[in-house]
Design an enzyme around this catalytic site. Structure first.
Site, mmCIF file in Angstrom:
data_model
loop_
_atom_site.group_PDB
_atom_site.id
_atom_site.type_symbol
_atom_site.label_atom_id
_atom_site.label_comp_id
_atom_site.label_asym_id
_atom_site.label_seq_id
_atom_site.Cartn_x
_atom_site.Cartn_y
_atom_site.Cartn_z
ATOM 1 N N VAL A 61 0.887 -1.108 0.163
ATOM 2 C CA VAL A 61 0.188 0.184 -0.081
ATOM 3 C C VAL A 61 0.862 1.193 0.071
ATOM 4 C CG1 VAL A 61 -2.279 -1.122 1.094
ATOM 5 C CG2 VAL A 61 -0.228 -0.041 2.579
ATOM 6 N N ASN A 87 -8.507 -1.637 4.364
ATOM 7 C CA ASN A 87 -8.333 -2.561 5.803
ATOM 8 C C ASN A 87 -7.013 -2.538 6.012
ATOM 9 O OD1 ASN A 87 -9.316 -4.726 7.964
ATOM 10 N ND2 ASN A 87 -7.756 -5.850 6.176
ATOM 11 N N SER A 139 -9.953 2.583 14.153
ATOM 12 C CA SER A 139 -9.922 1.645 15.465
ATOM 13 C C SER A 139 -10.576 2.782 16.754
ATOM 14 C CB SER A 139 -8.305 1.661 15.406
ATOM 15 O OG SER A 139 -8.192 1.107 16.889
ATOM 16 N N TYR A 154 0.163 5.485 15.271
ATOM 17 C CA TYR A 154 -1.126 4.443 15.119
ATOM 18 C C TYR A 154 -2.526 5.419 15.260
ATOM 19 C CZ TYR A 154 -4.072 0.600 15.003
ATOM 20 O OH TYR A 154 -5.280 -0.435 14.767
ATOM 21 N N ALA A 156 -2.680 8.409 15.746
ATOM 22 C CA ALA A 156 -2.922 9.536 14.875
ATOM 23 C C ALA A 156 -3.478 9.219 13.429
ATOM 24 C CB ALA A 156 -1.376 10.447 14.643
ATOM 25 N N SER A 157 -2.670 7.954 12.924
ATOM 26 C CA SER A 157 -3.249 7.631 11.693
ATOM 27 C C SER A 157 -4.774 7.209 11.560
ATOM 28 C CB SER A 157 -2.354 6.441 11.100
ATOM 29 O OG SER A 157 -2.691 5.511 11.970
ATOM 30 N N LYS A 158 -5.099 6.794 12.704
ATOM 31 C CA LYS A 158 -6.542 6.092 12.831
ATOM 32 C C LYS A 158 -7.416 7.059 12.970
ATOM 33 C CE LYS A 158 -5.708 1.850 12.040
ATOM 34 N NZ LYS A 158 -6.319 1.141 10.822
HETATM 35 N N1 LIG Z 1 -7.141 -6.546 15.261
HETATM 36 C C1 LIG Z 1 -7.578 -5.667 16.094
HETATM 37 O O1 LIG Z 1 -7.837 -5.625 17.376
HETATM 38 C C2 LIG Z 1 -7.914 -4.292 15.493
HETATM 39 C C3 LIG Z 1 -8.580 -3.269 16.264
HETATM 40 C C4 LIG Z 1 -8.771 -2.032 15.450
HETATM 41 C C5 LIG Z 1 -8.342 -1.810 14.031
HETATM 42 N N2 LIG Z 1 -7.917 -2.695 13.469
HETATM 43 C C6 LIG Z 1 -7.657 -2.363 12.204
HETATM 44 O O2 LIG Z 1 -8.342 -3.555 11.323
HETATM 45 C C7 LIG Z 1 -7.133 -3.584 10.122
HETATM 46 C C8 LIG Z 1 -7.328 -5.207 9.915
HETATM 47 O O3 LIG Z 1 -6.322 -5.680 11.145
HETATM 48 P P1 LIG Z 1 -6.077 -7.029 11.309
HETATM 49 O O4 LIG Z 1 -6.008 -7.318 12.905
HETATM 50 O O5 LIG Z 1 -6.837 -8.199 10.554
HETATM 51 O O6 LIG Z 1 -4.645 -7.140 10.954
HETATM 52 P P2 LIG Z 1 -3.849 -8.467 10.405
HETATM 53 O O7 LIG Z 1 -4.206 -9.620 10.760
HETATM 54 O O8 LIG Z 1 -2.463 -8.074 11.219
HETATM 55 O O9 LIG Z 1 -3.488 -8.396 8.900
HETATM 56 C C9 LIG Z 1 -3.132 -7.207 8.461
HETATM 57 C C10 LIG Z 1 -3.346 -7.114 6.979
HETATM 58 O O10 LIG Z 1 -2.942 -5.824 6.373
HETATM 59 C C11 LIG Z 1 -1.734 -6.274 5.225
HETATM 60 N N3 LIG Z 1 -0.887 -5.357 5.218
HETATM 61 C C12 LIG Z 1 0.001 -4.827 6.019
HETATM 62 N N4 LIG Z 1 0.910 -4.252 5.652
HETATM 63 C C13 LIG Z 1 0.747 -3.874 4.307
HETATM 64 C C14 LIG Z 1 1.252 -3.259 3.389
HETATM 65 N N5 LIG Z 1 2.364 -2.377 3.467
HETATM 66 N N6 LIG Z 1 0.709 -3.480 2.228
HETATM 67 C C15 LIG Z 1 -0.220 -4.258 1.786
HETATM 68 N N7 LIG Z 1 -0.834 -4.801 2.809
HETATM 69 C C16 LIG Z 1 -0.403 -4.667 4.086
HETATM 70 C C17 LIG Z 1 -1.406 -7.676 5.834
HETATM 71 O O11 LIG Z 1 -0.720 -8.325 4.731
HETATM 72 P P3 LIG Z 1 0.844 -8.884 4.744
HETATM 73 O O12 LIG Z 1 0.666 -10.085 5.530
HETATM 74 O O13 LIG Z 1 1.182 -9.195 3.209
HETATM 75 O O14 LIG Z 1 1.685 -7.652 5.040
HETATM 76 C C18 LIG Z 1 -2.614 -8.359 6.337
HETATM 77 O O15 LIG Z 1 -3.416 -8.722 5.180
HETATM 78 C C19 LIG Z 1 -6.102 -2.773 10.421
HETATM 79 O O16 LIG Z 1 -6.317 -1.501 9.675
HETATM 80 C C20 LIG Z 1 -5.970 -2.695 12.026
HETATM 81 O O17 LIG Z 1 -5.430 -1.311 12.158
HETATM 82 C C21 LIG Z 1 -7.675 -3.898 14.165
#
Ligand SMILES: NC(=O)c1ccc[n+]([C@@H]2O[C@H](COP(=O)([O-])OP(=O)(O)OC[C@H]3O[C@@H](n4cnc5c(N)ncnc54)[C@H](OP(=O)(O)O)[C@@H]3O)[C@@H](O)[C@H]2O)c1
Length: 249
Positions: A61, A87, A139, A154, A156-158
């Site tokens: 990304v 996402n 988030s 983190y 700040a971005s969200k």
């Molecule tokens: N889990 C939580 O508790 C939580 C809470 C609030 C918000 N969120 C938000 O929800 C979203 C998804 O979180 P998740 O927990 O499902 O995360 P995750 O399991 O860590 O998965 C992250 C996904 O993002 C991809 N990604 C990361 N860096 C990338 C890059 N530079 N280019 C392209 N793809 C990239 C990863 O692919 P690769 O493996 O190829 O890097 C993976 O598919 C995020 O934005 C996170 O901040 C999560």
């Protein structure tokens, strides 16, 4: 009949794992054509195989040219883009502000904030033709401050993604492009696994949410489906906490 995405084409960033993967699965089950993208092509292709019937294009990304390529390949294959789920995201190791390197800061902003900027900028010209729905995954950390949490890029971005949601919603409402945002609490994915290595840590996380437990990726995916589908046709610029009540504490 439940919400459906029959005839819709969706791009889901970070679709290889966690919330993005659960969303891809639900969108496929709801009748959409789905393009998943993430950085690591092996993880992505394994996910596509497991999901079955979805199109995978790997891209970082942070690389504009790779983001363009995902949209170009999607258009070549399906002829249009109706839905974009921004996402993909990273959660850096928790450090205090004075311990953060500037490069760490820049990296988080580049992925979590500029990533959605790049994808949204790239899909808008296509959505101007038929309208569309964009869902930004922010988030709880973008809604309020946490004492033991990252006081850094983190949050700040969200937080910025929440305001961009509202700005983009206003800009493109006349073009029938809706932009909404979801703020999850702690969800059981690879991202949060480091904080729940012991049963005691998991218990603490569960108790921290008023509903008494952390969330599942599937629970967030259902909210994303609502914003993606025409069932939310009159909703734009909305910010929905899907967090077991955490953000209202
Ligand atoms: N889990 C939580 O508790 C939580 C809470 C609030 C918000 N969120 C938000 O929800 C979203 C998804 O979180 P998740 O927990 O499902 O995360 P995750 O399991 O860590 O998965 C992250 C996904 O993002 C991809 N990604 C990361 N860096 C990338 C890059 N530079 N280019 C392209 N793809 C990239 C990863 O692919 P690769 O493996 O190829 O890097 C993976 O598919 C995020 O934005 C996170 O901040 C999560």
């Amino acid at each position: 009949m439940g919400m459906n995405l029959q005839g819709k084409v969706a791009i889901i960033t970070g679709g290889s794992r966690g919330i993005g993967y659960a969303t891809a699965k639900l969108f496929l089950d709801s009748g959409a054509d789905v393009i998943i993208t993430s950085k690591n092509s092996k993880t992505l292709n394994d996910a596509a195989k497991k999901l079955g019937g979805c199109f995978a294009v790997s891209a970082d990304v942070t690389k504009t040219i790779e983001v363009s390529n995902v949209v170009k390949k999607g258009i070549e294959k399906f002829g249009k883009i109706d839905i974009l789920v921004n996402n993909a995201g990273i959660f850096p190791r928790i450090k205090k502000l004075h311990e953060i390197e500037e490069s760490d800061w820049n990296n988080v902003i580049d992925v979590n904030l500029s990533g959605p900027f790049r994808y949204t900028k790239e899909v808008i010209p296509h959505m101007l033709k038929n309208g569309g729905s964009i869902i930004n995954i922010s988030s709880d950390a973008g809604l309020k401050a946490y004492q033991d949490f990252n006081a850094d890029a983190y949050s700040a971005s969200k937080a910025a993604l929440i305001l961009l949601t509202k700005t983009w919603a206003l800009q493109y409402a006349p073009n029938k492009i809706r932009v909404n945002c979801i703020c999850p609490g702690v969800v059981d994915t690879d991202m949060t696994a480091p904080f729940m290595r012991t049963e005691a840590d998991r218990e603490f996380m569960n108790k921290d949410h008023p509903i008494g437990r952390i969330g599942t990726p599937e629970e967030v995916a259902k909210a994303i489906l609502y914003f993606a589908s025409d069932d939310s046709a009159w909703t734009t610029g909305a910010v929905l906490a899907v967090d077991g009540g955490e953000s209202v504490k």
